[in-house]
Scaffold this motif. Structure first.
Motif, PDB file in Angstrom:
ATOM      1  N   ASN A  84      35.767  -1.510  50.297  1.00  0.00           N
ATOM      2  CA  ASN A  84      36.762  -0.857  49.435  1.00  0.00           C
ATOM      3  C   ASN A  84      37.347  -1.754  48.330  1.00  0.00           C
ATOM      4  O   ASN A  84      38.560  -1.682  48.084  1.00  0.00           O
ATOM      5  CB  ASN A  84      37.902  -0.329  50.311  1.00  0.00           C
ATOM      6  N   PRO A  85      36.656  -2.616  47.645  1.00  0.00           N
ATOM      7  CA  PRO A  85      35.236  -2.959  47.785  1.00  0.00           C
ATOM      8  C   PRO A  85      34.956  -4.045  48.827  1.00  0.00           C
ATOM      9  O   PRO A  85      33.809  -4.345  49.093  1.00  0.00           O
ATOM     10  CB  PRO A  85      34.887  -3.462  46.389  1.00  0.00           C
ATOM     11  N   LEU A  86      36.014  -4.660  49.404  1.00  0.00           N
ATOM     12  CA  LEU A  86      35.797  -5.713  50.387  1.00  0.00           C
ATOM     13  C   LEU A  86      35.323  -5.120  51.710  1.00  0.00           C
ATOM     14  O   LEU A  86      35.612  -3.968  52.024  1.00  0.00           O
ATOM     15  CB  LEU A  86      37.094  -6.509  50.588  1.00  0.00           C
ATOM     16  N   GLY A  87      34.604  -5.932  52.477  1.00  0.00           N
ATOM     17  CA  GLY A  87      34.141  -5.490  53.779  1.00  0.00           C
ATOM     18  C   GLY A  87      32.634  -5.341  53.835  1.00  0.00           C
ATOM     19  O   GLY A  87      31.900  -5.885  53.008  1.00  0.00           O
ATOM     20  N   TYR A  88      32.180  -4.582  54.825  1.00  0.00           N
ATOM     21  CA  TYR A  88      30.749  -4.397  55.063  1.00  0.00           C
ATOM     22  C   TYR A  88      30.238  -3.151  54.354  1.00  0.00           C
ATOM     23  O   TYR A  88      30.847  -2.079  54.424  1.00  0.00           O
ATOM     24  CB  TYR A  88      30.479  -4.257  56.565  1.00  0.00           C
ATOM     25  N   GLY A  89      29.093  -3.306  53.694  1.00  0.00           N
ATOM     26  CA  GLY A  89      28.440  -2.176  53.046  1.00  0.00           C
ATOM     27  C   GLY A  89      26.947  -2.211  53.295  1.00  0.00           C
ATOM     28  O   GLY A  89      26.368  -3.269  53.558  1.00  0.00           O
ATOM     29  N   SER A  90      26.316  -1.056  53.205  1.00  0.00           N
ATOM     30  CA  SER A  90      24.875  -0.954  53.403  1.00  0.00           C
ATOM     31  C   SER A  90      24.296   0.072  52.447  1.00  0.00           C
ATOM     32  O   SER A  90      24.814   1.186  52.352  1.00  0.00           O
ATOM     33  CB  SER A  90      24.569  -0.554  54.851  1.00  0.00           C
ATOM     34  N   LYS A  91      23.245  -0.338  51.734  1.00  0.00           N
ATOM     35  CA  LYS A  91      22.533   0.528  50.788  1.00  0.00           C
ATOM     36  C   LYS A  91      23.357   0.870  49.547  1.00  0.00           C
ATOM     37  O   LYS A  91      22.966   0.634  48.419  1.00  0.00           O
ATOM     38  CB  LYS A  91      22.076   1.824  51.469  1.00  0.00           C
ATOM     39  N   LYS A  92      24.546   1.445  49.744  1.00  0.00           N
ATOM     40  CA  LYS A  92      25.361   1.899  48.632  1.00  0.00           C
ATOM     41  C   LYS A  92      26.080   0.724  47.992  1.00  0.00           C
ATOM     42  O   LYS A  92      26.698  -0.094  48.672  1.00  0.00           O
ATOM     43  CB  LYS A  92      26.377   2.931  49.128  1.00  0.00           C
TER      44      LYS A  92
END
Length: 354
Positions: A84-92
């Motif tokens: 959010n934008p910090l943290g874990y993300g995948s693909k997106k």
């Protein structure tokens, strides 16, 4: 309403032979280092840094923590997201439709922010994870400041700490990002033992974009990856040409960000780059994005403005640039929205451009 300068998706892409970037050895004479770093930033926007002084145990520590985290089940990793934008993300990637063949962790470099985020990631031993990340951030931030002071000297600035002080600011908005690009094709035991440094025509045809083309918005980026290829730079001479960069896990790769291009009045290049996913091997990379505080005003330094090179960019705050950045696609030319025209006029306010 000002139109956005976007990279056409339909433009034919050509990948040329792999090559090395300019190499800077920090053990060289200081005068030589200053001259070559400035030249690399002017001509390439990227350079490879060796004998950088960051201890191997610090690098090995963050590599170990990254590998352990990305090997967790998806349900465990998702506890640290969505970004959010910090943290874990995948693909997106972001909120504007960009996707890639990767998963990632993004931290603010403030120790309290890291500690808070790590508690979601490592419930069993959060102190170990946060200690390793903080140690890495401290070492690489110090390296970034050293490089920025060398650049200040190389440019002949009256205040040689004009750049580094922005990174040392207690309210600096610097970030650290861990990227993991999983392989997208299964590999046999025989292939695991073979050297896959040369790809077949079919593999080249099926190359996938791990992280799409973009420039980095901050002042400076310090990147390191494992021994798996993936980084590609767009040729400054031909936007259709992508130049693969040879990997070197013992080195850092340093690139100019949009803010530094603006502060040098276009003398330094913030070059488009991307990361390709590997069909058979995992790629792991770590980036330190050196940024100023949100309230910092970014503008071309007086020494960078001459009769031959009049002011190219209007002043803007880092918060203003970030607002624009998060509203656009990865490939957008964000810095163009802050360009000054030939008559010296500023464009409309950026919040009216989107």
């Amino acid at each position: 309403m000002v139109g956005l300068a976007l990279m056409p998706e339909s433009r034919e892409r050509v990948v040329v032979q792999q090559q090395d970037l300019p190499v800077i050895d920090l053990s060289w004479r200081k005068e030589r280092v200053r001259r070559l770093i400035v030249r690399a930033c002017e001509e390439f926007g990227f350079f490879k840094l060796i004998n950088h002084g960051v201890q191997k145990k610090v690098i090995d520590g963050i590599d170990r923590e990254a590998r352990e985290f990305f090997s967790l089940p998806a349900s465990e990793k998702q506890k640290a997201g969505p970004p959010n934008p910090l943290g874990y993300g995948s693909k997106k990637i972001g909120n504007n439709g960009d996707t890639g063949e990767l998963e990632y962790l993004l931290f603010h470099t403030n120790p309290s922010s890291i500690s808070q985020r790590v508690r979601m990631i490592s419930e069993e031993d959060p102190l170990s994870f946060s200690s390793v990340v903080n140690e890495y951030v401290e070492a690489v931030r110090e390296l970034a400041c050293e490089l920025m002071e060398i650049i200040g000297e190389g440019l002949g600035l009256e205040n040689t700490s004009a750049f580094s002080r922005l990174i040392r600011d207690d309210e600096s908005d610097s970030l650290v990002r861990l990227n993991h690009y999983p392989p997208y094709l299964r590999r046999s035991a025989e292939e695991e033992e073979a050297d896959d440094s040369t790809k077949t025509k079919e593999e080249i045809k099926n190359l996938r974009v791990g992280f799409g083309e973009h420039t980095d918005p901050q002042i400076l980026t310090i990147l390191r990856s494992n021994d798996v290829e993936g980084l590609q730079l767009q040729s400054p001479l031909d936007g259709r040409v992508w130049i693969p960069v040879k990997s070197d896990p013992s080195a850092f790769f340093v690139n100019v960000g949009d803010a530094l291009q603006a502060m040098t009045n276009g003398r330094f290049l913030s070059v488009r780059h991307r990361a390709m996913a590997n069909a058979k091997r995992s790629r792991l990379s770590t980036m330190f994005f050196a940024a100023p505080s949100l309230q910092t005003c970014i503008y071309p330094l007086p020494e960078m403005i001459t009769a031959e090179n009049p002011q190219r960019y209007r002043p803007y705050t880092w918060a203003e640039f970030k607002k624009i950045m998060y509203s656009l696609r990865l490939a957008s030319n964000r810095l163009e929205l802050f360009h000054v025209d030939r008559k010296g006029n500023y464009p409309s306010r950026s919040d009216e451009m989107i």
